[in-house]
Design an enzyme around this catalytic site. Structure first.
Site, PDB file in Angstrom:
ATOM      1  NE  ARG A   9      -1.184   2.492   2.946  1.00  0.00           N
ATOM      2  CZ  ARG A   9      -0.691   3.601   3.470  1.00  0.00           C
ATOM      3  NH1 ARG A   9      -0.634   4.716   2.752  1.00  0.00           N
ATOM      4  NH2 ARG A   9      -0.227   3.622   4.715  1.00  0.00           N
ATOM      5  CG  ASP A  10       3.327   4.300   3.029  1.00  0.00           C
ATOM      6  OD1 ASP A  10       3.459   5.150   2.133  1.00  0.00           O
ATOM      7  OD2 ASP A  10       3.647   4.513   4.207  1.00  0.00           O
ATOM      8  CG  HIS A 202       4.233   4.809   9.175  1.00  0.00           C
ATOM      9  ND1 HIS A 202       3.458   3.875   8.544  1.00  0.00           N
ATOM     10  CD2 HIS A 202       4.757   5.579   8.181  1.00  0.00           C
ATOM     11  CE1 HIS A 202       3.514   4.059   7.230  1.00  0.00           C
ATOM     12  NE2 HIS A 202       4.294   5.091   6.989  1.00  0.00           N
ATOM     13  CG  HIS A 204       8.350   7.678   5.476  1.00  0.00           C
ATOM     14  ND1 HIS A 204       8.073   7.655   4.137  1.00  0.00           N
ATOM     15  CD2 HIS A 204       7.258   7.168   6.089  1.00  0.00           C
ATOM     16  CE1 HIS A 204       6.856   7.171   3.938  1.00  0.00           C
ATOM     17  NE2 HIS A 204       6.328   6.868   5.108  1.00  0.00           N
ATOM     18  CB  CYS A 235       2.302  10.399   0.773  1.00  0.00           C
ATOM     19  SG  CYS A 235       0.644  11.082   0.710  1.00  0.00           S
ATOM     20  CG  ASN A 244       7.068   3.567   4.025  1.00  0.00           C
ATOM     21  OD1 ASN A 244       6.441   4.075   4.942  1.00  0.00           O
ATOM     22  ND2 ASN A 244       6.596   3.499   2.798  1.00  0.00           N
TER      23      ASN A 244
HETATM   24  N1  COA Z   1     -13.580   5.074  -3.216  1.00  0.00           N
HETATM   25  C1  COA Z   1     -13.751   5.391  -4.527  1.00  0.00           C
HETATM   26  N2  COA Z   1     -14.100   6.590  -4.970  1.00  0.00           N
HETATM   27  C2  COA Z   1     -14.301   7.548  -4.049  1.00  0.00           C
HETATM   28  C3  COA Z   1     -14.159   7.293  -2.683  1.00  0.00           C
HETATM   29  C4  COA Z   1     -13.776   6.010  -2.270  1.00  0.00           C
HETATM   30  N3  COA Z   1     -13.567   5.705  -0.979  1.00  0.00           N
HETATM   31  N4  COA Z   1     -14.419   8.424  -2.006  1.00  0.00           N
HETATM   32  C5  COA Z   1     -14.730   9.354  -2.927  1.00  0.00           C
HETATM   33  N5  COA Z   1     -14.659   8.817  -4.163  1.00  0.00           N
HETATM   34  C6  COA Z   1     -14.893   9.494  -5.444  1.00  0.00           C
HETATM   35  C7  COA Z   1     -16.236  10.153  -5.525  1.00  0.00           C
HETATM   36  O1  COA Z   1     -17.179   9.246  -6.023  1.00  0.00           O
HETATM   37  C8  COA Z   1     -15.956  11.285  -6.476  1.00  0.00           C
HETATM   38  O2  COA Z   1     -15.881  10.789  -7.786  1.00  0.00           O
HETATM   39  P1  COA Z   1     -16.491  11.618  -9.012  1.00  0.00           P
HETATM   40  O3  COA Z   1     -15.829  12.953  -8.973  1.00  0.00           O
HETATM   41  O4  COA Z   1     -16.090  10.786 -10.184  1.00  0.00           O
HETATM   42  O5  COA Z   1     -17.944  11.680  -8.733  1.00  0.00           O
HETATM   43  C9  COA Z   1     -14.543  11.718  -6.119  1.00  0.00           C
HETATM   44  O6  COA Z   1     -13.952  10.540  -5.543  1.00  0.00           O
HETATM   45  C10 COA Z   1     -14.487  12.855  -5.150  1.00  0.00           C
HETATM   46  O7  COA Z   1     -15.284  12.544  -4.035  1.00  0.00           O
HETATM   47  P2  COA Z   1     -15.528  13.543  -2.816  1.00  0.00           P
HETATM   48  O8  COA Z   1     -16.457  12.885  -1.869  1.00  0.00           O
HETATM   49  O9  COA Z   1     -15.863  14.893  -3.331  1.00  0.00           O
HETATM   50  O10 COA Z   1     -14.134  13.528  -2.107  1.00  0.00           O
HETATM   51  P3  COA Z   1     -12.916  14.534  -2.196  1.00  0.00           P
HETATM   52  O11 COA Z   1     -12.613  14.959  -3.570  1.00  0.00           O
HETATM   53  O12 COA Z   1     -13.119  15.559  -1.152  1.00  0.00           O
HETATM   54  O13 COA Z   1     -11.756  13.524  -1.724  1.00  0.00           O
HETATM   55  C11 COA Z   1     -11.115  11.587  -0.442  1.00  0.00           C
HETATM   56  C12 COA Z   1     -11.759  12.958  -0.422  1.00  0.00           C
HETATM   57  C13 COA Z   1     -10.846  11.212   0.996  1.00  0.00           C
HETATM   58  C14 COA Z   1     -12.062  10.599  -1.086  1.00  0.00           C
HETATM   59  C15 COA Z   1      -9.802  11.642  -1.275  1.00  0.00           C
HETATM   60  O14 COA Z   1      -9.071  12.776  -0.937  1.00  0.00           O
HETATM   61  C16 COA Z   1      -8.950  10.427  -1.080  1.00  0.00           C
HETATM   62  O15 COA Z   1      -9.313   9.321  -1.466  1.00  0.00           O
HETATM   63  N6  COA Z   1      -7.752  10.586  -0.463  1.00  0.00           N
HETATM   64  C17 COA Z   1      -6.871   9.483  -0.183  1.00  0.00           C
HETATM   65  C18 COA Z   1      -5.444   9.948  -0.213  1.00  0.00           C
HETATM   66  C19 COA Z   1      -4.508   8.833   0.183  1.00  0.00           C
HETATM   67  O16 COA Z   1      -4.806   7.659   0.100  1.00  0.00           O
HETATM   68  N7  COA Z   1      -3.313   9.239   0.613  1.00  0.00           N
HETATM   69  C20 COA Z   1      -2.295   8.324   0.976  1.00  0.00           C
HETATM   70  C21 COA Z   1      -2.478   7.732   2.319  1.00  0.00           C
HETATM   71  S1  COA Z   1      -1.655   8.659   3.602  1.00  0.00           S
HETATM   72 ZN    ZN Z   2       4.751   5.606   5.109  1.00  0.00          ZN
END
Ligand code: COA
Ligand code: ZN
Length: 296
Positions: A9-10, A202, A204, A235, A244
Site C-alpha cells: 500500500r504505502d 511509522h 520514513h 505520498c 519508508n
Molecule cells: N472510493 C472510490 N471513490 C471515491 C471514494 C472512495 N472511498 N471516495 C470518494 N470517491 C470518489 C467520488 O465518487 C468522487 O468521484 P467523481 O468525482 O467521479 O464523482 C470523487 O472521488 C471525489 O469525491 P468527494 O467525496 O468529493 O471527495 P474529495 O474529492 O473531497 O476527496 C477523499 C476525499 C478522501 C475521497 C480523497 O481525498 C482520497 O481518497 N484521499 C486518499 C489519499 C490517500 O490515500 N493518501 C495516501 C495515504 S496517507
Molecule cells: Zn509511510
C-alpha cells in the site's frame, strides 16, 4: 514484536508507472511466505487521489488470504467502507494527520471533519468484529506547515482511540524525526495514558534516521513498527517524502537486538528483489544490498 508491512500500500501508492495486479499479488504472497502476519494490502480511496491503487477491488477479490495473516486496507469514508465490505475485509485503517494543512491536501478535510467521517467506518468495523487502526500522519513535521506540536499528536491519537480503533500508528511521513523527537512525541503519548501496546511507529528513512528512531522507540516500550519491503514509499500529498523504513533493515536490526519477530530475512529478500524487479530499479536498502550476516 510486530512488524506491520506497508509495502503493497504505502510502498506502491506513489509509483507512477502502472504495476500489474499479478505483480502486486505475488508481492503480497512473498511477504506472507517470509513470515509477515500483517500486510497492508491496498486502499479503498478515490482512484483519482491514488491511481496506482485503483485496482483495489479486483486485487482483494483475487487475493488468496491465508489463515493467521491480516490484510488491512485503508478506508477514508463510507464509500470506502462499502467497497471494503464487498471485498469481505476483516481489518481496516482510517487515516488523518496531526497537521491541518496536510490533512486538507491528503483527504480534503479538516482533522475534525476526518474524525467525524471515520466514526461510522470504525463503528461498523467494531460491529463486524474487524480489527482497526488509525493513522496519525505528519506527527513529527508537516511538508506545508513545518513544525508539529506533540500536543496535536496526542489530541488526534486520543480522538482516534475514542472512536474505537485498536491501535494508532504515529507517522513521520516526511522523515524528519530524530531520536530526541521520538522521545518527545512518544513520551507525550505515553504520558497521556495511551498504552505502548496501542501504539505503532511509522518511520520514513528520508534522512537516514529511521533505525535510530526505532531503537529509541524500542527503549520506550514500543513493540510494533511499520515498514516497507524494498524501502519503497512516499505520498503524493507529502512532497519530499522518500521511502519508508525498509522491512529488511528493520528485521536485521531486531535480529541483532535478539528480539523475535517471526520473519525470515532470506525469504524477505526474495520479496524485496521482486519489488525491485517489478519497479525496474535496483534495491536501495542497506540490507537489500549487503544481505544478512551469518558467522561462517
Ligand atoms: N472510493 C472510490 N471513490 C471515491 C471514494 C472512495 N472511498 N471516495 C470518494 N470517491 C470518489 C467520488 O465518487 C468522487 O468521484 P467523481 O468525482 O467521479 O464523482 C470523487 O472521488 C471525489 O469525491 P468527494 O467525496 O468529493 O471527495 P474529495 O474529492 O473531497 O476527496 C477523499 C476525499 C478522501 C475521497 C480523497 O481525498 C482520497 O481518497 N484521499 C486518499 C489519499 C490517500 O490515500 N493518501 C495516501 C495515504 S496517507
Ligand atoms: Zn509511510
Amino acid at each position: 514484536m510486530r512488524i506491520y508491512e506497508v509495502g503493497p500500500r504505502d510502498g506502491l501508492q506513489n509509483e507512477s508507472a502502472p504495476i500489474s495486479i499479478d505483480a502486486k499479488l505475488r508481492f503480497i504472497d512473498l511477504l506472507a511466505d517470509a513470515g509477515l502476519r500483517e500486510i497492508e494490502a491496498t486502499s479503498f480511496v478515490s482512484p483519482r487521489a491514488i491511481p496506482q491503487l485503483a485496482d483495489a477491488d479486483e486485487l482483494m477479490a483475487r487475493l488468496e488470504r491465508r489463515p493467521g495473516v491480516r490484510y488491512p486496507v485503508l478506508v477514508p469514508n463510507e464509500r470506502g467502507l462499502e467497497r471494503a465490505e464487498a471485498a469481505a475485509v476483516d481489518a481496516l485503517c482510517v487515516f488523518t494527520a496531526a497537521s491541518e494543512e496536510f490533512t486538507a491536501h491528503n483527504i480534503n478535510m479538516s482533522i475534525a471533519a476526518s474524525i467525524d467521517a471515520f466514526r461510522p467506518v470504525v463503528s461498523t468495523a467494531r460491529e463486524r468484529g474487524w480489527w482497526s487502526r488509525g493513522y496519525v500522519s505528519t506527527a513529527f513535521g508537516c511538508p506545508y506547515q513545518g513544525r508539529v506540536d506533540e500536543g496535536a499528536v496526542v489530541d488526534v491519537a486520543l480522538r482516534l482511540l475514542e472512536l474505537g480503533v485498536d491501535e494508532v500508528s504515529i507517522g513521520d511521513t516526511i522523515g524528519v524525526a530524530g531520536p530526541a523527537d521520538v522521545r518527545r512525541v512518544v513520551g507525550a503519548l505515553l504520558g497521556a495514558g495511551i498504552g505502548a501496546d496501542r501504539l505503532a511507529m511509522h518511520f520514513h528513512d528520508t534522512r537516514g534516521t529511521a533505525l535510530a528512531n526505532v531503537t529509541t522507540a524500542l527503549d520506550l516500550g514500543i513493540r510494533c513498527f511499520d515498514a516497507s519491503t524494498g524501502g519503497t514509499g512516499g505520498c503524493p500529498y507529502a512532497p519530499g517524502a522518500a521511502g519508508n523504513l525498509a522491512t529488511e533493515d528493520l528485521v536485521y536490526l531486531l535480529e541483532r537486538e535478539g528480539l523475535s519477530h517471526g520473519v525470515d530475512l532470506d525469504r524477505l529478500l526474495v520479496a524485496a528483489r521482486h519489488v525491485s524487479g517489478t519497479l525496474g530499479r535496483p534495491l536501495g536498502t542497506k540490507v537489500g544490498q549487503a544481505g544478512g550476516w551469518r558467522l561462517p
